[in-house]
Design a protein around this motif. Structure first.
Motif, PDB file in Angstrom:
ATOM      1  N   SER A 104       0.847  -1.201   0.000  1.00  0.00           N
ATOM      2  CA  SER A 104       0.000   0.000   0.000  1.00  0.00           C
ATOM      3  C   SER A 104       0.878   1.245   0.000  1.00  0.00           C
ATOM      4  O   SER A 104       2.065   1.194   0.343  1.00  0.00           O
ATOM      5  CB  SER A 104      -0.927   0.001   1.210  1.00  0.00           C
ATOM      6  OG  SER A 104      -0.191   0.030   2.416  1.00  0.00           O
ATOM      7  N   ARG A 108       1.678   0.047   4.997  1.00  0.00           N
ATOM      8  CA  ARG A 108       1.057  -0.626   6.140  1.00  0.00           C
ATOM      9  C   ARG A 108       0.362  -1.934   5.791  1.00  0.00           C
ATOM     10  O   ARG A 108       0.087  -2.743   6.674  1.00  0.00           O
ATOM     11  CB  ARG A 108       0.049   0.306   6.817  1.00  0.00           C
ATOM     12  CG  ARG A 108       0.677   1.526   7.457  1.00  0.00           C
ATOM     13  CD  ARG A 108      -0.386   2.503   7.937  1.00  0.00           C
ATOM     14  NE  ARG A 108      -1.237   1.914   8.959  1.00  0.00           N
ATOM     15  CZ  ARG A 108      -2.441   2.384   9.280  1.00  0.00           C
ATOM     16  NH1 ARG A 108      -2.931   3.423   8.620  1.00  0.00           N
ATOM     17  NH2 ARG A 108      -3.156   1.820  10.226  1.00  0.00           N
ATOM     18  N   VAL A 109       0.042  -2.143   4.510  1.00  0.00           N
ATOM     19  CA  VAL A 109      -0.661  -3.357   4.103  1.00  0.00           C
ATOM     20  C   VAL A 109       0.063  -3.984   2.918  1.00  0.00           C
ATOM     21  O   VAL A 109       0.402  -3.292   1.954  1.00  0.00           O
ATOM     22  CB  VAL A 109      -2.130  -3.057   3.735  1.00  0.00           C
ATOM     23  CG1 VAL A 109      -2.854  -4.347   3.342  1.00  0.00           C
ATOM     24  CG2 VAL A 109      -2.844  -2.382   4.889  1.00  0.00           C
ATOM     25  N   TYR A 111      -0.051  -7.096   0.053  1.00  0.00           N
ATOM     26  CA  TYR A 111      -0.747  -8.155  -0.669  1.00  0.00           C
ATOM     27  C   TYR A 111       0.309  -8.958  -1.419  1.00  0.00           C
ATOM     28  O   TYR A 111       1.263  -8.389  -1.970  1.00  0.00           O
ATOM     29  CB  TYR A 111      -1.754  -7.563  -1.666  1.00  0.00           C
ATOM     30  CG  TYR A 111      -2.838  -6.731  -1.017  1.00  0.00           C
ATOM     31  CD1 TYR A 111      -4.075  -7.285  -0.706  1.00  0.00           C
ATOM     32  CD2 TYR A 111      -2.631  -5.387  -0.716  1.00  0.00           C
ATOM     33  CE1 TYR A 111      -5.076  -6.522  -0.112  1.00  0.00           C
ATOM     34  CE2 TYR A 111      -3.618  -4.615  -0.120  1.00  0.00           C
ATOM     35  CZ  TYR A 111      -4.832  -5.192   0.179  1.00  0.00           C
ATOM     36  OH  TYR A 111      -5.805  -4.429   0.773  1.00  0.00           O
ATOM     37  N   ARG A 127      -3.192 -11.262   2.385  1.00  0.00           N
ATOM     38  CA  ARG A 127      -3.087  -9.898   2.897  1.00  0.00           C
ATOM     39  C   ARG A 127      -2.506  -9.926   4.306  1.00  0.00           C
ATOM     40  O   ARG A 127      -2.905 -10.741   5.142  1.00  0.00           O
ATOM     41  CB  ARG A 127      -4.466  -9.236   2.918  1.00  0.00           C
ATOM     42  CG  ARG A 127      -4.506  -7.807   3.440  1.00  0.00           C
ATOM     43  CD  ARG A 127      -5.955  -7.339   3.540  1.00  0.00           C
ATOM     44  NE  ARG A 127      -6.071  -5.924   3.871  1.00  0.00           N
ATOM     45  CZ  ARG A 127      -6.027  -5.435   5.107  1.00  0.00           C
ATOM     46  NH1 ARG A 127      -5.872  -6.255   6.142  1.00  0.00           N
ATOM     47  NH2 ARG A 127      -6.150  -4.132   5.318  1.00  0.00           N
ATOM     48  N   SER A 128      -1.564  -9.013   4.571  1.00  0.00           N
ATOM     49  CA  SER A 128      -0.959  -8.905   5.901  1.00  0.00           C
ATOM     50  C   SER A 128      -0.770  -7.432   6.250  1.00  0.00           C
ATOM     51  O   SER A 128      -0.570  -6.597   5.361  1.00  0.00           O
ATOM     52  CB  SER A 128       0.396  -9.627   5.942  1.00  0.00           C
ATOM     53  OG  SER A 128       0.995  -9.502   7.215  1.00  0.00           O
ATOM     54  N   GLU A 129      -0.852  -7.110   7.547  1.00  0.00           N
ATOM     55  CA  GLU A 129      -0.682  -5.738   8.011  1.00  0.00           C
ATOM     56  C   GLU A 129       0.607  -5.586   8.802  1.00  0.00           C
ATOM     57  O   GLU A 129       0.980  -6.478   9.580  1.00  0.00           O
ATOM     58  CB  GLU A 129      -1.871  -5.318   8.884  1.00  0.00           C
ATOM     59  CG  GLU A 129      -3.183  -5.262   8.143  1.00  0.00           C
ATOM     60  CD  GLU A 129      -4.318  -4.725   8.992  1.00  0.00           C
ATOM     61  OE1 GLU A 129      -4.016  -4.186  10.089  1.00  0.00           O
ATOM     62  OE2 GLU A 129      -5.482  -4.836   8.577  1.00  0.00           O
ATOM     63  N   LEU A 130       1.282  -4.460   8.612  1.00  0.00           N
ATOM     64  CA  LEU A 130       2.503  -4.167   9.351  1.00  0.00           C
ATOM     65  C   LEU A 130       2.147  -3.844  10.796  1.00  0.00           C
ATOM     66  O   LEU A 130       1.405  -2.910  11.075  1.00  0.00           O
ATOM     67  CB  LEU A 130       3.241  -2.982   8.709  1.00  0.00           C
ATOM     68  CG  LEU A 130       4.538  -2.539   9.393  1.00  0.00           C
ATOM     69  CD1 LEU A 130       5.584  -3.650   9.333  1.00  0.00           C
ATOM     70  CD2 LEU A 130       5.084  -1.266   8.733  1.00  0.00           C
ATOM     71  N   MET A 131       2.710  -4.611  11.727  1.00  0.00           N
ATOM     72  CA  MET A 131       2.437  -4.407  13.147  1.00  0.00           C
ATOM     73  C   MET A 131       3.431  -3.445  13.782  1.00  0.00           C
ATOM     74  O   MET A 131       3.075  -2.614  14.614  1.00  0.00           O
ATOM     75  CB  MET A 131       2.479  -5.746  13.882  1.00  0.00           C
ATOM     76  CG  MET A 131       1.568  -6.815  13.286  1.00  0.00           C
ATOM     77  SD  MET A 131      -0.170  -6.372  13.383  1.00  0.00           S
ATOM     78  CE  MET A 131      -0.439  -6.555  15.143  1.00  0.00           C
ATOM     79  N   TRP A 141       5.008  -8.458  10.980  1.00  0.00           N
ATOM     80  CA  TRP A 141       3.778  -8.465  10.196  1.00  0.00           C
ATOM     81  C   TRP A 141       2.753  -9.394  10.818  1.00  0.00           C
ATOM     82  O   TRP A 141       3.093 -10.371  11.498  1.00  0.00           O
ATOM     83  CB  TRP A 141       4.066  -8.914   8.757  1.00  0.00           C
ATOM     84  CG  TRP A 141       4.822  -7.896   7.961  1.00  0.00           C
ATOM     85  CD1 TRP A 141       6.181  -7.734   7.920  1.00  0.00           C
ATOM     86  CD2 TRP A 141       4.274  -6.883   7.124  1.00  0.00           C
ATOM     87  NE1 TRP A 141       6.508  -6.682   7.095  1.00  0.00           N
ATOM     88  CE2 TRP A 141       5.355  -6.146   6.594  1.00  0.00           C
ATOM     89  CE3 TRP A 141       2.975  -6.529   6.764  1.00  0.00           C
ATOM     90  CZ2 TRP A 141       5.171  -5.071   5.723  1.00  0.00           C
ATOM     91  CZ3 TRP A 141       2.787  -5.463   5.894  1.00  0.00           C
ATOM     92  CH2 TRP A 141       3.879  -4.744   5.384  1.00  0.00           C
ATOM     93  N   SER A 142       1.480  -9.109  10.586  1.00  0.00           N
ATOM     94  CA  SER A 142       0.412  -9.968  11.083  1.00  0.00           C
ATOM     95  C   SER A 142       0.343 -11.255  10.269  1.00  0.00           C
ATOM     96  O   SER A 142       0.849 -11.331   9.144  1.00  0.00           O
ATOM     97  CB  SER A 142      -0.924  -9.231  11.003  1.00  0.00           C
ATOM     98  OG  SER A 142      -1.305  -9.016   9.647  1.00  0.00           O
ATOM     99  N   ASN A 164      -5.936   3.106  -1.565  1.00  0.00           N
ATOM    100  CA  ASN A 164      -6.234   1.972  -0.678  1.00  0.00           C
ATOM    101  C   ASN A 164      -7.683   1.514  -0.789  1.00  0.00           C
ATOM    102  O   ASN A 164      -8.168   0.768   0.053  1.00  0.00           O
ATOM    103  CB  ASN A 164      -5.915   2.293   0.787  1.00  0.00           C
ATOM    104  CG  ASN A 164      -4.428   2.237   1.082  1.00  0.00           C
ATOM    105  OD1 ASN A 164      -3.685   1.555   0.388  1.00  0.00           O
ATOM    106  ND2 ASN A 164      -4.005   2.959   2.088  1.00  0.00           N
TER     107      ASN A 164
END
Length: 455
Positions: A104, A108-109, A111, A127-131, A141-142, A164
């Protein structure tokens, strides 16, 4: 199409690197290798770069620190150079095949594509999000989530637009015209993605269409296709029809520096939707030159804040509610003041109704940042001051400005800040900073300020 982007059945025979070309006088200069730190004797491909140009995510195959055949890596830009690539680790990578990252705009995201056994089909999009960005440079990452639209066949080459709110994929498992077609999905109000919509002819054909990307203006797109027999996969460009264009975006760019020494600063920046209070972006300025770049999707009001350790924070307010076609980059260089006795800032995102001292709900994001500053600096004593324009009597304006300043103090006290650390004062219209003969000047004069009394 990059070998790193193909399925696991393809034998990796050619060695692939990243190359870069610069445009001078509308002419592209001869390409050169991107970096000896990133390019190796193995294969690198399918790069995706954050909007500010600071983080690059890519596929690398056959590396000694790899967990599978192809893994995802990232590198950080520091000035004109790229850092040593890091494997994204076992949360993202597995013994299977991970490739085709799309990051993104704010980083933060993520794919990406994988054929791990826990998926729905042959190749799925995850999909994963930056922790967290850890102190040693690693990222946390999640756990990746398998996307709802994946089928029993193959979903490939995700592309997340800078807004986004718009995602493009390629699939051979959804109803289509050829082996792989391109599909768009839009983010709905409930936070879920719409059903994939085939982009139709002449974008899709009987051949393979893959790897679509869209430019910043949202009016042109590029993709790969083998529609011309005998030429393999070629890159095509076309004007994106209005009905398929993502939401417009604007850009905010500049640099962060010490207001006194003019030295560049490493700062934390965030963008918050004032209506929903959602944090839309969290980034850092460049460690070397202090530069930053943020994407501003149209149709929203934003709080923009910059913070650096040992400094007063900076906040500003941007509204793209009315001019949703505005997509020209805006430049904002920010000088931060050291956190010392006498330093002061304007709280640009504290709002009141006309002739009222009741704090409006959209002020909460700014006040939360102010609370954090007070909470992290327990010996800080401050004065909140209120100011008005020259409408009405001076007596009325003094009372109104004082009550507004007190309202901010009351908010902080309710959050847990000791009242002994907070002073408040109203100045009415006596300290104007702009011309009260214009509406723009009056708006600037109606303000709330924060001054360090003791530190």
């Amino acid at each position: 199409m990059s070998l790193a982007e193909k399925s696991t059945e393809v034998k990796l025979e050619l060695q692939e690197d990243f190359w870069i070309s610069t445009k001078e006088n509308e002419v592209w200069r001869p390409a050169k290798g991107l970096s000896e730190i990133i390019n190796t004797t193995s294969n690198e491909g399918a790069q995706s770069i954050t909007a500010d140009g600071q983080y690059m995510y890519f596929t690398a195959c056959g590396r000694k620190d790899g967990l599978g055949r192809c893994d995802l890596y990232y590198s950080v830009r520091e000035g004109d150079n790229w850092s040593q690539p890091r494997n994204l680790g076992p949360t993202i990578n597995s013994a299977a095949w991970e490739a085709q990252p799309s990051i993104s705009a704010d980083g933060r995201v993520l794919y990406f594509v994988s054929n791990r056994k826990s998926g729905k089909g042959k190749m799925d999009i995850w999909r994963s999000e930056l922790m967290e960005n850890l102190a040693d440079g690693r990222q946390r990452w999640s756990k990746p989530v398998n996307m709802d639209f994946n089928t029993a066949n193959n979903e490939m080459s995700p592309f997340i637009h800078a807004s986004n709110q718009y995602l493009v994929i390629a699939s051979d498992g959804l109803p289509g015209m050829g082996s792989y077609d391109l599909y768009k999905l839009t983010l709905q109000e409930d936070g879920k993605w719409s059903e994939p919509e085939n982009l139709g002819y002449p974008i899709n054909t009987y051949g393979e269409e893959l790897g679509l990307v869209i430019n910043a203006k949202s009016d042109k797109a590029y993709f790969a296709s083998n529609r011309i027999e005998g030429k393999g996969k070629d890159i095509f460009v076309f004007d994106l029809p209005k009905e398929h264009q993502p939401p417009m975006v604007s850009w905010l760019k500049g640099k962060i520096y010490d207001v006194d020494t003019k030295e560049n600063l490493y700062a934390f920046l965030q963008l918050i939707d004032l209506s929903s209070k959602d944090t839309l972006a969290r980034i850092h300025s460049d460690r070397v030159n202090g530069k930053y770049l943020l994407c501003l999707p149209a149709g929203k009001e934003y709080l923009f804040a910059a913070e650096s350790e040992g400094y007063l924070y900076y906040s500003d307010h941007f509204s793209l509610l009315e001019n949703q076609e505005k997509n020209q980059p805006q430049e904002l260089n920010i000088g931060l003041q050291k956190l010392v006795t006498g330093s002061e800032i304007v709280l640009r995102n504290v709002f009141f109704d006309t002739d009222s001292w009741e704090i409006l709900p959209k002020s909460e994001s700014e006040l939360s940042i102010l609370f954090k500053l007070m909470n992290q600096n327990q010996d800080l004593i401050v004065e909140i001051s209120g100011h008005t324009d020259n409408t009405g009597s001076e007596e009325h304006n003094l009372s109104l400005s004082e009550n507004r300043a007190k309202a901010v103090c009351d908010y902080l006290i309710a959050k847990g800040i000791e009242k002994e650390r907070l002073l408040y004062k109203g100045f009415g219209s006596s300290k104007a900073i702009a011309d009260n003969n214009t509406e723009e000047g009056k708006a600037l004069n109606r303000r709330t300020e924060f001054r360090v009394v003791k530190y």
